[in-house]
Write a protein that holds these residues in place. Structure first.
Motif, PDB file in Angstrom:
ATOM      1  N   LEU A   1       0.839  -1.207   0.000  1.00 50.45           N
ATOM      2  CA  LEU A   1       0.000   0.000   0.000  1.00 50.45           C
ATOM      3  C   LEU A   1       0.875   1.258   0.000  1.00 50.45           C
ATOM      4  O   LEU A   1       0.618   2.215  -0.743  1.00 50.45           O
ATOM      5  N   ALA A   2       1.938   1.232   0.834  1.00 52.19           N
ATOM      6  CA  ALA A   2       2.842   2.389   0.934  1.00 52.19           C
ATOM      7  C   ALA A   2       3.501   2.672  -0.411  1.00 52.19           C
ATOM      8  O   ALA A   2       3.595   3.831  -0.850  1.00 52.19           O
ATOM      9  N   GLU A   3       3.942   1.606  -1.102  1.00 52.88           N
ATOM     10  CA  GLU A   3       4.620   1.787  -2.395  1.00 52.88           C
ATOM     11  C   GLU A   3       3.641   2.313  -3.451  1.00 52.88           C
ATOM     12  O   GLU A   3       3.986   3.175  -4.263  1.00 52.88           O
ATOM     13  N   THR A   4       2.400   1.797  -3.420  1.00 53.35           N
ATOM     14  CA  THR A   4       1.381   2.255  -4.381  1.00 53.35           C
ATOM     15  C   THR A   4       1.082   3.740  -4.177  1.00 53.35           C
ATOM     16  O   THR A   4       1.024   4.523  -5.137  1.00 53.35           O
ATOM     17  N   LEU A   5       0.881   4.131  -2.894  1.00 54.69           N
ATOM     18  CA  LEU A   5       0.588   5.544  -2.584  1.00 54.69           C
ATOM     19  C   LEU A   5       1.747   6.449  -3.009  1.00 54.69           C
ATOM     20  O   LEU A   5       1.541   7.573  -3.464  1.00 54.69           O
ATOM     21  N   TYR A   6       2.978   5.937  -2.847  1.00 56.18           N
ATOM     22  CA  TYR A   6       4.167   6.718  -3.224  1.00 56.18           C
ATOM     23  C   TYR A   6       4.182   6.966  -4.734  1.00 56.18           C
ATOM     24  O   TYR A   6       4.452   8.084  -5.193  1.00 56.18           O
ATOM     25  N   GLU A   7       3.874   5.893  -5.501  1.00 53.60           N
ATOM     26  CA  GLU A   7       3.854   6.012  -6.971  1.00 53.60           C
ATOM     27  C   GLU A   7       2.760   6.989  -7.416  1.00 53.60           C
ATOM     28  O   GLU A   7       2.958   7.798  -8.321  1.00 53.60           O
ATOM     29  N   GLU A   8       1.582   6.899  -6.755  1.00 51.70           N
ATOM     30  CA  GLU A   8       0.472   7.811  -7.093  1.00 51.70           C
ATOM     31  C   GLU A   8       0.866   9.262  -6.831  1.00 51.70           C
ATOM     32  O   GLU A   8       0.567  10.167  -7.605  1.00 51.70           O
ATOM     33  N   ARG A   9       1.549   9.439  -5.702  1.00 52.42           N
ATOM     34  CA  ARG A   9       1.984  10.792  -5.314  1.00 52.42           C
ATOM     35  C   ARG A   9       2.982  11.349  -6.331  1.00 52.42           C
ATOM     36  O   ARG A   9       2.957  12.522  -6.683  1.00 52.42           O
ATOM     37  N   GLU A  10       3.858  10.462  -6.828  1.00 57.29           N
ATOM     38  CA  GLU A  10       4.858  10.886  -7.812  1.00 57.29           C
ATOM     39  C   GLU A  10       4.191  11.293  -9.124  1.00 57.29           C
ATOM     40  O   GLU A  10       4.585  12.279  -9.749  1.00 57.29           O
ATOM     41  N   LYS A  11       3.156  10.533  -9.524  1.00 58.07           N
ATOM     42  CA  LYS A  11       2.423  10.880 -10.757  1.00 58.07           C
ATOM     43  C   LYS A  11       1.728  12.224 -10.597  1.00 58.07           C
ATOM     44  O   LYS A  11       1.695  13.050 -11.506  1.00 58.07           O
ATOM     45  N   GLU A  12       1.155  12.425  -9.411  1.00 61.47           N
ATOM     46  CA  GLU A  12       0.403  13.658  -9.125  1.00 61.47           C
ATOM     47  C   GLU A  12       1.323  14.893  -9.166  1.00 61.47           C
ATOM     48  O   GLU A  12       0.985  15.922  -9.741  1.00 61.47           O
ATOM     49  N   LEU A  13       2.510  14.771  -8.554  1.00 61.88           N
ATOM     50  CA  LEU A  13       3.430  15.919  -8.464  1.00 61.88           C
ATOM     51  C   LEU A  13       4.347  16.033  -9.679  1.00 61.88           C
ATOM     52  O   LEU A  13       4.847  17.116  -9.986  1.00 61.88           O
ATOM     53  N   GLY A  14       4.614  14.906 -10.319  1.00 57.87           N
ATOM     54  CA  GLY A  14       5.606  14.888 -11.399  1.00 57.87           C
ATOM     55  C   GLY A  14       6.948  14.437 -10.841  1.00 57.87           C
ATOM     56  O   GLY A  14       7.303  14.819  -9.724  1.00 57.87           O
ATOM     57  N   PRO A  15       7.707  13.610 -11.607  1.00 60.52           N
ATOM     58  CA  PRO A  15       8.972  13.057 -11.091  1.00 60.52           C
ATOM     59  C   PRO A  15       9.952  14.128 -10.601  1.00 60.52           C
ATOM     60  O   PRO A  15      10.587  13.974  -9.569  1.00 60.52           O
ATOM     61  N   GLU A  16      10.055  15.242 -11.345  1.00 64.62           N
ATOM     62  CA  GLU A  16      11.032  16.281 -10.969  1.00 64.62           C
ATOM     63  C   GLU A  16      10.683  16.912  -9.622  1.00 64.62           C
ATOM     64  O   GLU A  16      11.539  17.087  -8.752  1.00 64.62           O
TER      65      GLU A  16
END
Length: 841
Positions: A697-712
Motif C-alpha cells: 500500500l505504501a509503495e502504491t501511494l508513493y507512486e500515485e503521489r509521484e504521478k500527481e506531483l511529477g517526477p522532478e
C-alpha cells in the motif's frame, strides 16, 4: 618562457612523471621567477626547506629565514596537479600580505593566487581577494587585489587564509541546501605557517557555527547587577591555574536571599530542580565579572562586545563566546544583550587539518612539541640550518617584586636606548597592558607607536617604521609572528644610498632591542618575540622583565618567591637576576604547557567521537545534494518502519495479544488508509501478510503521489524533506552530545574513564539519531506538498541563513487599497502578528 614551463610540467605529469621527478626543475623555475619579479633569490637552505614541506613534514626554520618565500616552492609544485593548495597563515594581516607579496611570482608562472580572511568591518561578509596585476582597486596597499566570491577564491590554484576561515568554510559548505553554494573543493595539500601556533596553541578552542536560540536578556541583566555585590574569598573563590570561579556556602546563601528579593526563586534552595535554570546564568555572570577583563579578553566598540584573539591580539568580528558567556559579558558592560545561540556545526582545528591528503608546516619553534605533532597529526619535524649565523644577545630576565616596579624599569630601559638612537620593540600580553605602558611613556615624553587590536588598520605603516633609528613600538602578540622589522625602516620610498647608511649606523649601535614585559604561557611565544631581532645575521638583543604578580608566575609558586624577597627586605625597584628564580619561572611555563597539552589531548579524544558522527552525516548530506536516488532509500525506510510497527503490535503468530486497532492508529500517522481496511479484515491474515499488505500500500501511494506531483517535483520534495530533517536533528544531536560531555565527568565516580563513558553513550545517542531521522522522514514524506512561490517571497531556512550562503530576503510592506489598517489589527500579510509589529513598522 617560464609560463610555458608550467604547461610543460603539467603535460609531463599527465604522461606519468611524479612530482618528485619534476621537483628540481620546478623549484628552479620558481627561484628564477622570484628573482625576476620581487628581486629575491631563494638561498640553498630555503630550497632544503621547500623539499621538506613537499614531503609533508614540518620544517623548523629559525625566525627571519624567509619562510614566506620558501612556501612558494612546494605550493607551485603541488598546484601543478590541479588540486587545491592552501597556505594557512597565523593572522588575517598575513593572509593578505603574503599572497599580495608573492603574487607576482605565481602570476609570472601562470598560476592564480587568492586570499580569504575574516570579517574586518561589520558590512564586509566573508571577504576574498584574487591577485590580478591588471586590476586597480584604488587602495594603495592592495592595488591589484580584486574582490571575488569565496568559491572563486577556492578555485584559484593557490589560496592563502587563516585556519578559522578554512574551517568555517568547511562547516558552511555542509549546511547549504544546494551544491552550487559550496565554496571549498577537495582538501589536497596544505602548508600551515607557524604550525605550532595554529595546530597546538589555538587547537584548544573548537570552531563553532551557531544560530539564535531563546530570548533571556532580562535575566542576564539581573545577575550582572547582583554579582558585583559579592566579596572575594568570602562569597567566591578563584582557581587561577584552572581559570575557574566557584561560590562559597556564604555566597550561595547571599545569592538565594538576593534572588528572593528579586522574586525569581521558585523555592528557597537555589539548587532545587525548580530553580536549576538560574545556575547557568549565575555561573556565567560570575565568570564574566571575575575572569574576563575588558581590554584583555575583549573590547567594547560601538556598543558591541568584541573578542580579542589571545594569541594575536586582534579583534575577532562576528565571533561570540558560547553557552551564554557572551551575553553575561554584554550585561556586565551595559550594552544590548544579544539572543543566546545554539550550535549548528562544530569541528576542532585538529580534525579539520587531518582531512588533508598531504599536510606540511613551518615554524621557528617546533622541536619541543615534536611528540604532539607526531601523535595527533603524524607529522615529522626536520630542523633546517640558518643561512647566516645568529648573533643576537639574549640577556637574562630581570625579576621585580611587583608590576609597578617592573614597568618603571621597562620605561627606564626604553628611555636609555631611545637616547642612543636604537629602535626598540616592546611586547605586551594584552591591550590593557600596552595602553598602561603607553601612558607611562607619554608622561616621560618618549614618542612611540602602539600596535594592538585597536590599531590594526595602521599595522603595515607602524611595522615599516619600527626599525628606524630611535623608533619605539609597543605591541601585543600581533607583532610576534611573521612580520619583518628591517633595520633602517622599510626600503620602500627611501633613497637606497641613504637607507644603506642608516642601516650600517644601526648595526654599529647593536640593532633592534626587544623587550618582553611578561613571560607568556608558552615558551615558544617568548622565542617568537625575541626572534623579531637578529634576523639574517643582523645584530640585536632582547630582555624579559618579569614581576611576581604576573599571571604565569602567580599561578605557579609566585607567592613563595615573593615571601623570600620580603624576608630579604628587597624594595619594588630592585631587580633580581637569579638562575634559580629563572629556572622556576621556566618550570612554571613547562607546567602550563603540559596542562594545555592535556586539554588538547582530551579535546581531540572527545571530538573524535563527534567527528565519526559528523563524517557520516555530512557524507549522507553530500549524497543527497549530489542527486543520489533517494526514492529507493526512503521506500526502504518506510518498509523498516512498517516492519517495526507490525512487530511491536502483533508479535505472536497465533493471534494472541494482537493490538490491531493500535497498529492501524500508528500506520495512519504515516499513510492515508483506505476506509475498507478495518481491524476485522486484518485478523484473518498472518503477521508477514499484514506487513506485505501495508508495504505494498505504501509503495502504491508513493507512486500515485509521484504521478500527481511529477517526477522532478517529487525528487525536489525528497531532497528538501531529507535535508530539513537531517539538519534539525543534527543540531539537536550536537546539543545532546555537548550536555553528555558535561555529565561524562561524573562517570569517574563509578571507576570509569570519562571519555570511555562518553564514547559508549555517544554511540547510543548516534543510533537514536539515525532511528529518529528514519522515523521523521517516513512520517513526513506522505504529508508534505510543494507550493510554488515567487523567488522573492521564499525565506531561506535558518540553517542556510546561518551558513551565510543565501541571499537576504527583502520583506515587502503589505498595502491594502481602500481602507487604512489600525496599528493593533492583525497584519493582512498573514503572519499572525499585529500590524504595528509586522508590516506597519
Amino acid at each position: 618562457e617560464l609560463r610555458a614551463r608550467t604547461d610543460e610540467f603539467r603535460a609531463r605529469l599527465k604522461d606519468g612523471e611524479t612530482l618528485a621527478q619534476l621537483l628540481p626543475e620546478a623549484f628552479a623555475a620558481v627561484r628564477e621567477a622570484a628573482k625576476r619579479t620581487i628581486g629575491q633569490r631563494h638561498f640553498d637552505v630555503q630550497l632544503m626547506g621547500g623539499i621538506v614541506l613537499h614531503q609533508g613534514k614540518i620544517a623548523e626554520m629559525k625566525t627571519g629565514e624567509g619562510k614566506t618565500l620558501v612556501a612558494t616552492l612546494p605550493l607551485y609544485l603541488n598546484a601543478l596537479t590541479g588540486g587545491g593548495c592552501h597556505l594557512v597563515t597565523v593572522n588575517d594581516y598575513l593572509s593578505r600580505r603574503d599572497p599580495y607579496w608573492m603574487g607576482p611570482i605565481y602570476h609570472l608562472l601562470g598560476l592564480t593566487v587568492a586570499s580569504i580572511y575574516p570579517q574586518q568591518t561589520p558590512d564586509e561578509h566573508q571577504p576574498s581577494r584574487l591577485y590580478d596585476p591588471d586590476h586597480d582597486s584604488g587602495d594603495s596597499r592592495w592595488r591589484h587585489f580584486r574582490p571575488v566570491s569565496r568559491k572563486e577564491a577556492y578555485e584559484a590554484d593557490i589560496t592563502y587564509g587563516t585556519s578559522s576561515e578554512f574551517g568555517f568554510d568547511y562547516l558552511r559548505d555542509n549546511m547549504v541546501v544546494d551544491l552550487a553554494q559550496c565554496a571549498q573543493h577537495e582538501r589536497h595539500y596544505s602548508i600551515v605557517d607557524e604550525v605550532d601556533n595554529l595546530l597546538i596553541d589555538e587547537a584548544r578552542t573548537p570552531l563553532i557555527i551557531s544560530g539564535p536560540a531563546e530570548e533571556s536578556g532580562q535575566i542576564y541583566n539581573v545577575f550582572a547587577r547582583l554579582i558585583p555585590r559579592f566579596r572575594p574569598e568570602a562569597d567566591y573563590v578563584v582557581d587561577e591555574k584552572e581559570r575557574t570561579v566557584n561560590l562559597t556556602d556564604a555566597g550561595i546563601s547571599t545569592m538565594e536571599s538576593m534572588l528572593k528579593r528579586e522574586g525569581l526563586l521558585k523555592s528557597s534552595n537555589l539548587y532545587d530542580p525548580a530553580n536549576y535554570v538560574f545556575t547557568r546564568f549565575l555561573d556565567n555572570a560570575l565568570k564574566a565579572h571575575v575572569l574576563f577583563k575588558r581590554d584583555k579578553e575583549y573590547v567594547v566598540k560601538d556598543g558591541e562586545v568584541i573578542i580579542v584573539d589571545e594569541f594575536t591580539g586582534r579583534l575577532m568580528f562576528g565571533r561570540r563566546y558560547s553557552e551564554g558567556l557572551h551575553q553575561a559579558i554584554e550585561a556586565k558592560e551595559h550594552v544590548k544583550v544579544q539572543r543566546e545561540t545554539m550550535t549548528f556545526a562544530t569541528i576542532t582545528i585538529q580534525n579539520y587539518f587531518r582531512m588533508y591528503q598531504k599536510l606540511a608546516g613551518m615554524t621557528g619553534t617546533a622541536t619541543t612539541e615534536a611528540e604532539e605533532f607526531h601523535k595527533i597529526y603524524g607529522l615529522e619535524v626536520v630542523e633546517i640550518p640558518t643561512n647566516a649565523k645568529m648573533i643576537r644577545e639574549d640577556f637574562p630576565d630581570q625579576i621585580y617584586k611587583n608590576e609597578r616596579g617592573k614597568f618603571n624599569a621597562v620605561v627606564r630601559e626604553i628611555e636609555q636606548l631611545h637616547q642612543q638612537g636604537r629602535p626598540v620593540l616592546i611586547g605586551t600580553v594584552s591591550i590593557e597592558k600596552s595602553e598602561y605602558l603607553s601612558d607611562l611613556l607619554k608622561r616621560k615624553g618618549i614618542p612611540y607607536e602602539v600596535l594592538n587590536a585597536k590599531q590594526h588598520e595602521k599595522e603595515a605603516t607602524i611595522i615599516a617604521r619600527a626599525g628606524e633609528s630611535g623608533a619605539v613600538t609597543v605591541a601585543t602578540n600581533m607583532a610576534g609572528r611573521g612580520v619583518d622589522i628591517v633595520l633602517g625602516g622599510s626600503l620602500d620610498g627611501q633613497n637606497e644610498t641613504e637607507w644603506q647608511e642608516k642601516h650600517r649606523r644601526l648595526i654599529s649601535l647593536g640593532g633592534l632591542h626587544v623587550i618582553g614585559t611578561e613571560r607568556h604561557e608558552a615558551r615558544r611565544i617568548d622565542n617568537q618575540l625575541r626572534g623579531r631581532s637578529g634576523r639574517q645575521g643582523d645584530p640585536g638583543s632582547s630582555r624579559f622583565f618579569v614581576s611576581l604578580e604576573d599571571d604565569v608566575v602567580r599561578r605557579f609558586g609566585g607567592e613563595r618567591i615573593k615571601g623570600i624577597m620580603d624576608w630579604v627586605g628587597m624594595d619594588e625597584s630592585t631587580p633580581i637576576e637569579n638562575k634559580l628564580v629563572n629556572r622556576s619561572i621556566e618550570g612554571a611555563q613547562v607546567r602550563v604547557e603540559g596542562f594545555h597539552f592535556d586539554m588538547r589531548k582530551h579535546l581531540v579524544e572527545y571530538d573524535d567521537v563527534v567527528n565519526k558522527h559528523r563524517e557520516l552525516i555530512y557524507a549522507e548530506r553530500r549524497k543527497i545534494l549530489d542527486g543520489t536516488d533517494l526514492k529507493t532509500n526512503i521506500l526502504s525506510m518506510v518498509r523498516d518502519e512498517i516492519r517495526n510497527m507490525v512487530a511491536s503490535h502483533i508479535a505472536d503468530e497465533h493471534g494472541v495479544d494482537w493490538d490491531v486497532k493500535g497498529l492501524l492508529a500508528d500506520l495512519a500517522t504515516i499513510l492515508l488508509l483506505p476506509p475498507a481496511l478495518t481491524a476485522d479484515s486484518l485478523l484473518e491474515l498472518k503477521p508477514k501478510q499484514i506487513e506485505e499488505k501495508f508495504t505494498g500500500l505504501a509503495e502504491t501511494l508513493y507512486e500515485e503521489r509521484e504521478k500527481e506531483l511529477g517526477p522532478e517535483n517529487m525528487r525536489a520534495l525528497e531532497r528538501l524533506v531529507m535535508l530539513r530533517i537531517i539538519d534539525n536533528l543534527w543540531v539537536e544531536h550536537l546539543t545532546a552530545m555537548e550536555n553528555m560531555r558535561m555529565q561524562a565527568g561524573w562517570q569517574t565516580l563509578r571507576q570509569t574513564r570519562a571519555v570511555d563513558a562518553y564514547k559508549r553513550e555517544g554511540y547510543r545517542q548516534f543510533q537514536t539519531l539515525l532511528d529518529t531521522i528514519q522515523h521523521d522522514v517516513v512520517h513526513t514524506i506522505y504529508h508534505v506538498n510543494i507550493v510554488k512561490k515567487e523567488p522573492s517571497a521564499q525565506a531561506p531556512s535558518l540553517m542556510a541563513q546561518v551558513a551565510g550562503r543565501s541571499r537576504p530576503v527583502v520583506k515587502q510592506k503589505t498595502k491594502v487599497g481602500g481602507r487604512k489598517i489600525g496599528r493593533n489589527e492583525p497584519c493582512p500579510c498573514g503572519s499572525g502578528k499585529k500590524y504595528k509589529h509586522c508590516c506597519g513598522r
